[in-house]
Design an enzyme around this catalytic site. Sequence first.
Site, PDB file in Angstrom:
ATOM      1  N   ASN A  94      65.935  21.894  66.846  1.00 52.65           N
ATOM      2  CA  ASN A  94      64.876  20.914  66.557  1.00 52.65           C
ATOM      3  C   ASN A  94      63.654  20.768  67.622  1.00 52.65           C
ATOM      4  O   ASN A  94      63.869  20.453  68.650  1.00 52.65           O
ATOM      5  CB  ASN A  94      65.278  19.243  66.869  1.00 52.65           C
ATOM      6  CG  ASN A  94      64.874  18.504  66.910  1.00 52.65           C
ATOM      7  OD1 ASN A  94      63.982  17.886  66.997  1.00 52.65           O
ATOM      8  ND2 ASN A  94      66.064  17.111  66.604  1.00 52.65           N
ATOM      9  N   GLU A 139      63.461  17.845  62.624  1.00 53.60           N
ATOM     10  CA  GLU A 139      62.569  16.464  63.353  1.00 53.60           C
ATOM     11  C   GLU A 139      60.978  17.299  62.941  1.00 53.60           C
ATOM     12  O   GLU A 139      60.026  17.196  64.389  1.00 53.60           O
ATOM     13  CB  GLU A 139      62.329  16.294  64.735  1.00 53.60           C
ATOM     14  CG  GLU A 139      63.587  14.988  64.703  1.00 53.60           C
ATOM     15  CD  GLU A 139      63.403  14.082  65.760  1.00 53.60           C
ATOM     16  OE1 GLU A 139      63.003  13.432  65.817  1.00 53.60           O
ATOM     17  OE2 GLU A 139      64.019  15.064  66.759  1.00 53.60           O
ATOM     18  N   ASP A 142      70.612  19.075  64.353  1.00 52.77           N
ATOM     19  CA  ASP A 142      70.968  18.783  64.991  1.00 52.77           C
ATOM     20  C   ASP A 142      71.942  17.658  63.825  1.00 52.77           C
ATOM     21  O   ASP A 142      71.672  16.950  63.606  1.00 52.77           O
ATOM     22  CB  ASP A 142      69.149  18.192  65.099  1.00 52.77           C
ATOM     23  CG  ASP A 142      70.230  16.444  66.311  1.00 52.77           C
ATOM     24  OD1 ASP A 142      71.099  16.533  66.645  1.00 52.77           O
ATOM     25  OD2 ASP A 142      68.785  16.278  66.736  1.00 52.77           O
ATOM     26  N   ASN A 154      73.596  15.386  66.106  1.00 55.60           N
ATOM     27  CA  ASN A 154      73.635  13.876  67.158  1.00 55.60           C
ATOM     28  C   ASN A 154      75.001  13.178  66.874  1.00 55.60           C
ATOM     29  O   ASN A 154      75.110  12.241  66.692  1.00 55.60           O
ATOM     30  CB  ASN A 154      72.290  12.678  65.468  1.00 55.60           C
ATOM     31  CG  ASN A 154      71.664  12.726  66.387  1.00 55.60           C
ATOM     32  OD1 ASN A 154      71.158  12.611  67.764  1.00 55.60           O
ATOM     33  ND2 ASN A 154      70.331  12.942  65.705  1.00 55.60           N
ATOM     34  N   ASP A 190      73.486  20.693  68.646  1.00 58.70           N
ATOM     35  CA  ASP A 190      73.043  20.897  67.698  1.00 58.70           C
ATOM     36  C   ASP A 190      74.484  21.892  67.556  1.00 58.70           C
ATOM     37  O   ASP A 190      74.437  22.797  68.049  1.00 58.70           O
ATOM     38  CB  ASP A 190      71.815  21.827  68.262  1.00 58.70           C
ATOM     39  CG  ASP A 190      70.764  20.634  68.116  1.00 58.70           C
ATOM     40  OD1 ASP A 190      70.421  20.531  67.597  1.00 58.70           O
ATOM     41  OD2 ASP A 190      71.440  20.208  69.485  1.00 58.70           O
ATOM     42  N   ASP A 224      63.450  18.758  73.628  1.00 57.03           N
ATOM     43  CA  ASP A 224      64.219  17.889  74.069  1.00 57.03           C
ATOM     44  C   ASP A 224      65.405  18.996  73.963  1.00 57.03           C
ATOM     45  O   ASP A 224      66.435  19.127  73.871  1.00 57.03           O
ATOM     46  CB  ASP A 224      64.314  16.785  74.109  1.00 57.03           C
ATOM     47  CG  ASP A 224      63.747  15.815  72.591  1.00 57.03           C
ATOM     48  OD1 ASP A 224      64.159  16.825  71.674  1.00 57.03           O
ATOM     49  OD2 ASP A 224      63.982  14.927  72.515  1.00 57.03           O
ATOM     50  N   HIS A 225      65.476  19.765  72.470  1.00 57.26           N
ATOM     51  CA  HIS A 225      66.275  20.864  72.327  1.00 57.26           C
ATOM     52  C   HIS A 225      66.026  22.044  72.491  1.00 57.26           C
ATOM     53  O   HIS A 225      65.240  22.664  72.939  1.00 57.26           O
ATOM     54  CB  HIS A 225      66.453  20.526  70.850  1.00 57.26           C
ATOM     55  CG  HIS A 225      66.912  19.122  69.830  1.00 57.26           C
ATOM     56  ND1 HIS A 225      68.419  18.839  70.094  1.00 57.26           N
ATOM     57  CD2 HIS A 225      66.710  17.494  70.104  1.00 57.26           C
ATOM     58  CE1 HIS A 225      68.492  17.282  69.518  1.00 57.26           C
ATOM     59  NE2 HIS A 225      67.703  17.027  70.064  1.00 57.26           N
TER      60      HIS A 225
END
Length: 259
Positions: free
Chosen positions: A7, A34, A149, A151, A220, A249-250
Amino acid sequence: MKIATFNINGIKARVEALPRWLDEAQPDVVLLQEIKSVDENFPREIFEERGFNVETHGQKSFNGVAILSKLPLEDVSRGLPGDDADEQARWIEATVVGKKALRICGLYLPNGNPAPGPKYDYKLAWMERLYHRARDLLATEEPALMAGDYNIIPQVEDAKRPEAWRDDALFRPESRASFRKILNLGFTEAFRATTQSAGHYSFWDYQAGAWNRNDGIRIDHFLLTPQAADLMRDCQIDATVRGHEKPSDHVPVWVDLDI
């Protein structure tokens, strides 16, 4: 075959860092989430010049998924089946052929917050559609995987502070139950098949020094059909990428399959 999921939190923000990671890590296939770009604005050239075939399913400013592959991509499909009215770009799949054919599905599962609420209802409905697609993949009895991802924080070991996520859509009982429902069809969660210990994360918030305190979560994931799981040699989280300039941030997660 080294397959990674990443991501990137916006291709514009990662247009320099992502190629640098590709040059270092040398994956054969990459599933991106993303990308936050419409298809025509995605910078294909920087990947094609590195030998990647590029397929995208983009959306302006939000969501968006892509596949980069050094091998040809066949039978590309965009959008998770089950809701023709769903306009969010969260699913792409294709077949890549190495020594064997492998169906690869890249996903960006809805966040779902605030929960409860309409966004959480959408998350759970999307996961029900994912369950049906997963069941169809298994029915082919061929090597296949679903990665991206999710989530979803599957279990307490996948968060540094699980109590902080108790009411979050990523950790609510309904979310975790939907994830287990898919796993229980017969999929292997690749990272947990190779590493059982706690303290391994793929996401850290940009705020409050989360990275420095390793205050992360693991969201993930790679889910492998039995035929793909039989070919797995390794699965790792590449946390070193967080130390690069302008990190997401991943961080990437990768699996190595004998395929």
